[in-house]
Write a protein that holds these residues in place. Structure first.
Motif, PDB file in Angstrom:
ATOM      1  N   LEU A 169      23.901  12.031  -3.999  1.00 18.48           N
ATOM      2  CA  LEU A 169      22.466  11.842  -4.214  1.00 18.48           C
ATOM      3  C   LEU A 169      22.257  11.286  -5.625  1.00 18.48           C
ATOM      4  O   LEU A 169      22.540  11.965  -6.604  1.00 18.48           O
ATOM      5  N   VAL A 170      21.782  10.069  -5.710  1.00 20.68           N
ATOM      6  CA  VAL A 170      21.585   9.490  -7.043  1.00 20.68           C
ATOM      7  C   VAL A 170      20.120   9.531  -7.479  1.00 20.68           C
ATOM      8  O   VAL A 170      19.820   9.380  -8.648  1.00 20.68           O
ATOM      9  N   GLN A 171      19.234   9.701  -6.513  1.00 23.73           N
ATOM     10  CA  GLN A 171      17.827   9.841  -6.887  1.00 23.73           C
ATOM     11  C   GLN A 171      17.100  10.723  -5.878  1.00 23.73           C
ATOM     12  O   GLN A 171      17.382  10.681  -4.676  1.00 23.73           O
ATOM     13  N   ALA A 172      16.171  11.526  -6.386  1.00 19.62           N
ATOM     14  CA  ALA A 172      15.366  12.370  -5.508  1.00 19.62           C
ATOM     15  C   ALA A 172      13.908  12.248  -5.925  1.00 19.62           C
ATOM     16  O   ALA A 172      13.597  12.267  -7.115  1.00 19.62           O
ATOM     17  N   ASN A 173      13.042  12.083  -4.926  1.00 20.31           N
ATOM     18  CA  ASN A 173      11.601  11.995  -5.190  1.00 20.31           C
ATOM     19  C   ASN A 173      10.938  13.255  -4.634  1.00 20.31           C
ATOM     20  O   ASN A 173      11.195  13.639  -3.498  1.00 20.31           O
ATOM     21  N   PHE A 174      10.091  13.858  -5.425  1.00 17.80           N
ATOM     22  CA  PHE A 174       9.448  15.103  -5.009  1.00 17.80           C
ATOM     23  C   PHE A 174       7.935  14.991  -5.062  1.00 17.80           C
ATOM     24  O   PHE A 174       7.393  14.326  -5.933  1.00 17.80           O
ATOM     25  N   LYS A 175       7.291  15.687  -4.149  1.00 14.87           N
ATOM     26  CA  LYS A 175       5.880  15.951  -4.381  1.00 14.87           C
ATOM     27  C   LYS A 175       5.802  17.228  -5.204  1.00 14.87           C
ATOM     28  O   LYS A 175       6.715  18.063  -5.159  1.00 14.87           O
ATOM     29  N   THR A 176       4.753  17.391  -5.952  1.00 10.89           N
ATOM     30  CA  THR A 176       4.609  18.572  -6.793  1.00 10.89           C
ATOM     31  C   THR A 176       3.324  19.296  -6.378  1.00 10.89           C
ATOM     32  O   THR A 176       2.529  18.749  -5.617  1.00 10.89           O
ATOM     33  N   ILE A 177       3.156  20.492  -6.867  1.00 13.87           N
ATOM     34  CA  ILE A 177       1.891  21.202  -6.616  1.00 13.87           C
ATOM     35  C   ILE A 177       1.358  21.738  -7.938  1.00 13.87           C
ATOM     36  O   ILE A 177       2.096  21.833  -8.924  1.00 13.87           O
ATOM     37  N   PRO A 178       0.077  22.075  -7.959  1.00 12.74           N
ATOM     38  CA  PRO A 178      -0.484  22.621  -9.197  1.00 12.74           C
ATOM     39  C   PRO A 178       0.219  23.916  -9.583  1.00 12.74           C
ATOM     40  O   PRO A 178       0.530  24.745  -8.728  1.00 12.74           O
ATOM     41  N   ARG A 179       0.467  24.067 -10.848  1.00 11.16           N
ATOM     42  CA  ARG A 179       1.179  25.238 -11.337  1.00 11.16           C
ATOM     43  C   ARG A 179       0.197  26.399 -11.437  1.00 11.16           C
ATOM     44  O   ARG A 179      -0.898  26.242 -11.981  1.00 11.16           O
ATOM     45  N   PRO A 180       0.571  27.564 -10.923  1.00 10.46           N
ATOM     46  CA  PRO A 180      -0.350  28.693 -11.061  1.00 10.46           C
ATOM     47  C   PRO A 180      -0.588  28.957 -12.556  1.00 10.46           C
ATOM     48  O   PRO A 180       0.369  28.953 -13.335  1.00 10.46           O
ATOM     49  N   PRO A 181      -1.831  29.159 -12.953  1.00 11.41           N
ATOM     50  CA  PRO A 181      -2.124  29.240 -14.388  1.00 11.41           C
ATOM     51  C   PRO A 181      -1.548  30.469 -15.080  1.00 11.41           C
ATOM     52  O   PRO A 181      -1.283  30.417 -16.278  1.00 11.41           O
ATOM     53  N   HIS A 182      -1.372  31.565 -14.373  1.00 10.15           N
ATOM     54  CA  HIS A 182      -0.908  32.781 -15.044  1.00 10.15           C
ATOM     55  C   HIS A 182       0.208  33.450 -14.265  1.00 10.15           C
ATOM     56  O   HIS A 182       0.292  33.304 -13.048  1.00 10.15           O
ATOM     57  N   ALA A 183       1.022  34.173 -15.020  1.00 12.91           N
ATOM     58  CA  ALA A 183       2.111  34.927 -14.390  1.00 12.91           C
ATOM     59  C   ALA A 183       2.221  36.279 -15.063  1.00 12.91           C
ATOM     60  O   ALA A 183       1.912  36.434 -16.248  1.00 12.91           O
TER      61      ALA A 183
END
Ligand SMILES: Cc1cc2nc3c(=O)[nH]c(=O)nc-3n(C[C@H](O)[C@H](O)[C@H](O)COP(=O)(O)OP(=O)(O)OC[C@H]3O[C@@H](n4cnc5c(N)ncnc54)[C@H](O)[C@@H]3O)c2cc1C
Lengths: 406, 486
Positions: A169-183
Motif C-alpha cells: 500500500l503506497v497511498q491511502a485516502n480517508f474520510k474523516t469525521i469531526p473530532r469530539p471536543p472533549h474527553a
C-alpha cells in the motif's frame, strides 16, 4: 540468514514498482516493513532476500479539510496524520498502538482494530481510496477522494488486513469525521467480586463510552501494580454530554460496588493510548500476547476462563477486556523464557480448542513461529490461497507470513 | 411503489437467445426435479416479469427459480453450470443500473421466498437474515427492541437486504451511519460451482466480506447475512431550510460539512421536486423556494439541541430565507415520506425519468450542480434534483417521454455530460446505484487498464468462467486487459 539480504527504502510508487518487479523476476522474496510496531503479528517470512521499508514513503498527499478527506503515503506515521487532523478538529479512529512509529500502510495491512470502533466504526470504513503496488510491479488505484463510491469492487477494503501479501500500500485516502471536543478518562480499581457486574453495567450505559476496559495486570497503564484489576473508561463528546455521561457512569460503577473513581481531564487521551499501547507491550522473550474476539456479552466470561486455564499451566496471565467490543487481549508470560517455551505450545493448543480465532499480536519468544499465530484458519482458506495466487503467483511478498502459510 | 424508472429504449444490450427446445425442456426438468414445479417458471408471460429492473429491460431469461434454502441455490448453480446458463441473482428488481437484468438468457434466481430473519442476537446487536428480506421489514421487526438497521435506501419499502448488499446501497442516513458495507458482519455465499462458504469481518485472513459487498452478484450469491443493528437514537430533530436559488443551498451544504458538522442526514431537493412532492403528498415543503434542504440530526439530547443553532446559523449565513423545525414525529415522518417518494412523484412532470448517480467531493457540490443545470439546458431536458447532498452524491432526475426518440437521445447525452462533469470535478461515476450493465463502459473513464485488471483478478478467483451475472461491471473485453480501451 541469507548473505545477500538487503534493505531498500524506495521513495515513490514508481520506485516501489521497479523494485518489486525486479525482485519478482529474479525470484527474490520481499518482506514489507512499516514502523515495526506489529512485528509480533504473523509468521516470519519463509525466506527473505529484500526488506522493503516504507520509511521513505511519507507525507500527506492531499488534505481537503473542507471535504473531510485526507490522503497520505503508506509510510506516514499514524501520529503525523492524527496530529494534523487534530489541528483542524477532525479525526480517524486509528487507535493504533505506538502511533508515533506505526505507519498508515502497516496499520491497514495488519487490519488493526481499535477499541473505539464500536462507536465510530472500523478504520476500513474510513478508507475511501488506495494505491497499491503488486508483486509484478503493477500500480493500481481503487476508489478515490469521494466519500461514496460503488464503481467496481471495493479493492481498498480487501487490502485491509491482507498483511502485505497482496501488494504494497503506497497511498491511502480517508474520510474523516469531526473530532469530539472533549474527553475524560476514568480509572477505578475493580476488586474481584465487582468485575462481572461492572462490565455488564458499562456495556449497558445509555451514553456509551468511547472505550471501556477491564485491565488485569499490565502495571504500566497507571503506574501501580495492585492485585486488583482496574477499569479504564474513556468518555468523549460535548461538555453537556460528558456531564450526563459522568453522572451515569459514576452511579453505574457505584451500583456494581466499585469503590472510588479517579477522573482525568487533561491527558485523557494519553491515558487511553497507554492502554492501547499495552495491547502489544511484550516482555521480550518472556511473553506471548494473544488477541481474541468473542462477542461482547461473552468477553468477561472468556477472560475469567483464560486466567483459570493459565493457572493450571503455571503461567502468568494478564488481560485487557475491551468491554464495548468484546475483544480480549491476553499476555502470557513466565519469568523464565525457557519455562514459557516448555509450556506455550500446549497452551496454544488448549486455547485454540476453545477460542479457535485467537491470534498472536505480540511477543518475541523464539517459539512464536510454532504457534497458531492467526488462529485456526477459516473454512474459506482455500479461496484465500487462490486470491494470493492471482495477486502474487511467485509468492514474492511476505511469503509464508499470513494465515495458513499464505 | 413508484412507477418504473423507465428503460431507455434501444438502450438494452439484451441478446435474444434462442436455445434449442430440447435443451430448454431438459433445463426445466432438472430444475423442477431439484426444487419442485412451483419454484420454477418458464412460461414467457411469467419470465417477462423478471426481464427488467428499475433502469432497463433485458431479454427473457431461460428460467426463473425461487429457492427456499441455501441448498436450493447450490443445486441451481450446479444445474446452471451443467446447462451452460448464466445466473442472475435478483432481489426486488429496484436496481438502477441494469444489474438484475438478464442479458443473454440465463437463470434468474429470485429471493422472494428467502425473506426471513434467521437469528436475532439482541445482546450483541446483530441479526442473521435471508437475502430476500425487505430492508424496512428488518427495522420494523427490531423496533420494539429499540434497535434499527441503519442503511436506508429510498427504495427500502421494497428493496431487499441481498440487493442492498450486492449494490452496497446507501441512503439519506448513510451520511453519519455509513453505507451498507459498514453494517455487514458476515455472509454466506454460494459460489460459481455451487459450493457454500462463509465470510466474517472478524475472521483472520482476507476480508472476503469486503470483496462481496458491492460486487453486484458477479462473485457469488449471497444466501444469508449477519448484519449490525444500532440503538434507536434518544433524540431526533428534522429541519427544513428554504433557499431562493440552488447555488446557495449547495453552498450551505458545503459550509456545514466544512464547519465539521455531520448531521445524520443532509438532503437537497430543488423546486421541480418539491412541487411534485407537494402535489402528490402534501408533505409540508415550501413550494415557493428554488431549493430546500432536509436536515436531520439524531443522537443524544444535548448534542442534537446544540446543533440546531449551529446549523441554523450556517444556512442563514448562506442565504436560507426560511427555517422550519418539525415539531412532532408525525411531521418528521411525513417530510421523510415525501423525500423518499420524490422520484415516484415526478410522474406529473413527464411520463418517464432517468436517474443519474454521481458523487463529487463535497466542496465541489455547487460546481457539480451548475454543470447539471448547464447540461440539462443545453439538451432541452427538464431536470429535478433530489439527492444526498451531505455526501456530495447527486441524483439528477432527467424527465422525458420515451416515445420521443429525440428526447431519448437528449436524455442519454445529458446523463453522459453529467457523468463527465463529475469525473472532471474529481468525482466518481456511481455513488450508490452501482455499475451494472449501464455504466460498465464508463469504468474506463475512472480506472486505468491496470486498475480494472486487478479487479478482474478477484473475479477470476470466484467466477473464472463468468457465469455469475456476466456482462456487468466490467467493460466488454475486460477479461483480457489488453483490449480494454484506456
Ligand atoms: C425509487 C427508488 C429509490 C432508490 N433509492 C436508492 C437509495 O436511496 N440508495 C441506493 O443505494 N439505491 C437506491 N435505489 C436503487 C436500488 O433500490 C438499490 O440498488 C437496491 O439495493 C437494490 O435492491 P433490490 O433488492 O431491488 O436488488 P435488485 O435490483 O434485484 O438487484 C440489484 C443487484 O444485486 C444483485 N443481487 C440481488 N440479490 C442478490 C443476492 N442475494 N446475491 C448476490 N447478488 C444479488 C443483482 O444481481 C443485481 O446486480 C433506488 C431505486 C428506486 C427505484
Amino acid at each position: 540468514m541469507n548473505a545477500v539480504q538487503r534493505r531498500e527504502a524506495p521513495s515513490s510508487a514508481q520506485a516501489v514498482a521497479e523494485l518489486l518487479a525486479s525482485c519478482d523476476r529474479a525470484g527474490e522474496q520481499v518482506q514489507v516493513a512499516g514502523g515495526g510496531t506489529l512485528s509480533g503479528m504473523g509468521y516470519p517470512p519463509e525466506r527473505l532476500d529484500v526488506t522493503l521499508s516504507t520509511a521513505a514513503l511519507t507525507g500527506i498527499v492531499a488534505n481537503e479539510r473542507a471535504d473531510l478527506v485526507i490522503a497520505a503515503q503508506g509510510g506516514t506515521t499514524i501520529r503525523d496524520i492524527v496530529n494534523l487532523l487534530a489541528t483542524q478538529s477532525q479525526f480517524v479512529p486509528f487507535d493504533a498502538p505506538r502511533a508515533q512509529y506505526a505507519t498508515v500502510g502497516g496499520t491497514l495491512a495488519a487490519g488493526w482494530l481499535g477499541p473505539r470502533r464500536h462507536r465510530y466504526g472500523r478504520v476500513r470504513d474510513y478508507l475511501i481510496g488506495s494505491t497499491i503496488v503488486l508483486a509484478d510491479g503493477t500500480i493500481a488505484k481503487a476508489g478515490g477522494m469521494v466519500v461514496k463510491n460503488v464503481a467496481g469492487y471495493d479493492m481498498s477494503r480487501l487490502y485491509v488486513g491482507s498483511f502485505g501479501t497482496l501488494g504494497v500500500l503506497v497511498q491511502a485516502n480517508f474520510k474523516t469525521i469531526p473530532r469530539p471536543p472533549h474527553a475524560r478518562l476514568f480509572l477505578a480499581p475493580l476488586p474481584e467480586g465487582t468485575r462481572d457486574r461492572a462490565c455488564g453495567q458499562l456495556a449497558a450505559l445509555r451514553v456509551a463510552p468511547a472505550a471501556a476496559f477491564w485491565v488485569d495486570g499490565f502495571n504500566a497503564i497507571d503506574g501501580e501494580d495492585g492485585d486488583e484489576g482496574r477499569v479504564v473508561v474513556l468518555l468523549e463528546g460535548s461538555d453537556a454530554l460528558l456531564e450526563r455521561a459522568t453522572l451515569e457512569l459514576r452511579s453505574a460503577l457505584g451500583r456494581a460496588g466499585v469503590p472510588q473513581t479517579h477522573v482525568i481531564d487533561a491527558g485523557a487521551h494519553e491515558g487511553f493510548e497507554r492502554v492501547v499501547d499495552a495491547y502489544i507491550a511484550c516482555l521480550g522473550e518472556r511473553s506471548v500476547t494473544y488477541r481474541l474476539y468473542p462477542p461482547p456479552d461473552a468477553a468477561t466470561g472468556s477472560a475469567l476462563r483464560l486466567h483459570e486455564a493459565l493457572r493450571e499451566f503455571g503461567l502468568r496471565g494478564e488481560t485487557i477486556v475491551d468491554v464495548m467490543n468484546g475483544d480480549v487481549v491476553l499476555r502470557v508470560s513466565d519469568l523464565d523464557p525457557h519455562a514459557l517455551g516448555a509450556k506455550i505450545e500446549q497452551f496454544d493448543d488448549a486455547l485454540h480448542a476453545v477460542e479457535p480465532a485467537a491470534q498472536v499480536v505480540a511477543g518475541e519468544h523464539p517459539n512464536r513461529p510454532y504457534l497458531r499465530v492467526w488462529g485456526v484458519p477459516p473454512a474459506s482458506i482455500e479461496r484465500m490461497r487462490e486470491l494470493k495466487t492471482r495477486f502474487d503467483p511467485n509468492r514474492t511478498l511476505n511469503p509464508g507470513c499470513f494465515i495458513g502459510g499464505i | 411503489m413508484p412507477r418504473k424508472n423507465t428503460a431507455l429504449p434501444n438502450h438494452s444490450a439484451a441478446v435474444i437467445v434462442k436455445r434449442p427446445p430440447k435443451a430448454m425442456a431438459m433445463l426445466r426438468e432438472r430444475l423442477v426435479e431439484a426444487l419442485g414445479s412451483d419454484a420454477v417458471k418458464t412460461a414467457p408471460e411469467d419470465l417477462a416479469v423478471y426481464a427488467f429492473d428499475a433502469y432497463t429491460d433485458g431479454g427473457l431469461p431461460s428460467a426463473v427459480v425461487l429457492p427456499s434454502s441455501t441448498r436450493d441455490v447450490s443445486a441451481i448453480v450446479k444445474i446452471a453450470r451443467d446447462c451452460g446458463e448464466p445466473i442472475v441473482a435478483r432481489g426486488a428488481g429496484t436496481g438502477l443500473c441494469g444489474g438484475a437484468v438478464p442479458l443473454e438468457g440465463g437463470i434468474v434466481v429470485s429471493f422472494a421466498r428467502m425473506n426471513r430473519v434467521i437469528e436475532l442476537d439482541e445482546r450483541n446487536r446483530r441479526v442473521r437474515v435471508q437475502p430476500g428480506l425487505i430492508n424496512l421489514a428488518l427495522s420494523r421487526e427490531v423496533a420494539n427492541l429499540g434497535l434499527f438497521y441503519a442503511p436506508d435506501p429510498s427504495s427500502q419499502q421494497i428493496s431487499t437486504i441481498g440487493g442492498n448488499i450486492a449494490t452496497n446501497a446507501g441512503g439519506p442516513h448513510c451520511l453519519s451511519y455509513g453505507t451498507t458495507i459498514n453494517h455487514v458482519l458476515g455472509l454466506e455465499i454460494v459460489d460459481a460451482v455451487g459450493e457454500v462458504f462463509e465470510t466474517s469481518i472478524d475472521a483472520a485472513g482476507y476480508d472476503l466480506t469486503a470483496a462481496f459487498v458491492g460486487s453486484e452478484g458477479t462473485l457469488g450469491i449471497v444466501t444469508s447475512a449477519w448484519v449490525r443493528l444500532m440503538a434507536l437514537p434518544e433524540s431526533v430533530r428534522v429541519w427544513v431550510a428554504a433557499f431562493d436559488d440552488i447555488e446557495s443551498a449547495s453552498e450551505a451544504v458545503s459550509a456545514i460539512i466544512a464547519a465539521g458538522i455531520l448531521p445524520t442526514a443532509l438532503e437537497m431537493m430543488d423546486a421541480v421536486i418539491t412541487h411534485a412532492v407537494e402535489a402528490a403528498f402534501h408533505a409540508g415543503y415550501p413550494t415557493d423556494a428554488a431549493a430546500v434542504l432536509l436536515i436531520e440530526n439524531a443522537g443524544f439530547h444535548e448534542d442534537v439541541e446544540a446543533s440546531e443553532s449551529e446549523i441554523h446559523a450556517l444556512v442563514s449565513a448562506n442565504g436560507a430565507r426560511s427555517w422550519r423545525s418539525a415539531r412532532t414525529k408525525a411531521e418528521r415522518d411525513v417530510l421523510w415520506a415525501g423525500r423518499k417518494s420524490a422520484a415516484g412523484a415526478t410522474g406529473r412532470i413527464a411520463p418517464n425519468y432517468y436517474t443519474q448517480d454521481v458523487c463529487v467531493p463535497r466542496s465541489r457540490l455547487p460546481r457539480a450542480l451548475h454543470a447539471v443545470g448547464d447540461a440539462a439546458r443545453e439538451n432541452g431536458i427538464t431536470v429535478g434534483n433530489v439527492f444526498h447532498a451531505g455526501d456530495g452524491n447527486l441524483h439528477p432526475l432527467l424527465m422525458y417521454d420515451k416515445r420521443d426518440r429525440k428526447q431519448v437521445a437528449a436524455v442519454i447525452e445529458t446523463g453522459n455530460q453529467i457523468l463527465q462533469s463529475a469525473i472532471d470535478l474529481g468525482g466518481t461515476i456511481s455513488g450508490e446505484h452501482g455499475i451494472g450493465w449501464e455504466k460498465r463502459e464508463a469504468m474506463t473513464r475512472v480506472y486505468s487498464t491496470a486498475d480494472l485488471a486487478v479487479m478482474a483478478r478477484v473475479r477470476d478467483v470466484f467466477d473464472p468462467i463468468r457465469m455469475l451475472n456476466p456482462e456487468k461491471i466490467f467493460p466488454a473485453g475486460a477479461r483480457c486487459p489488453e483490449v480494454i480501451p484506456s
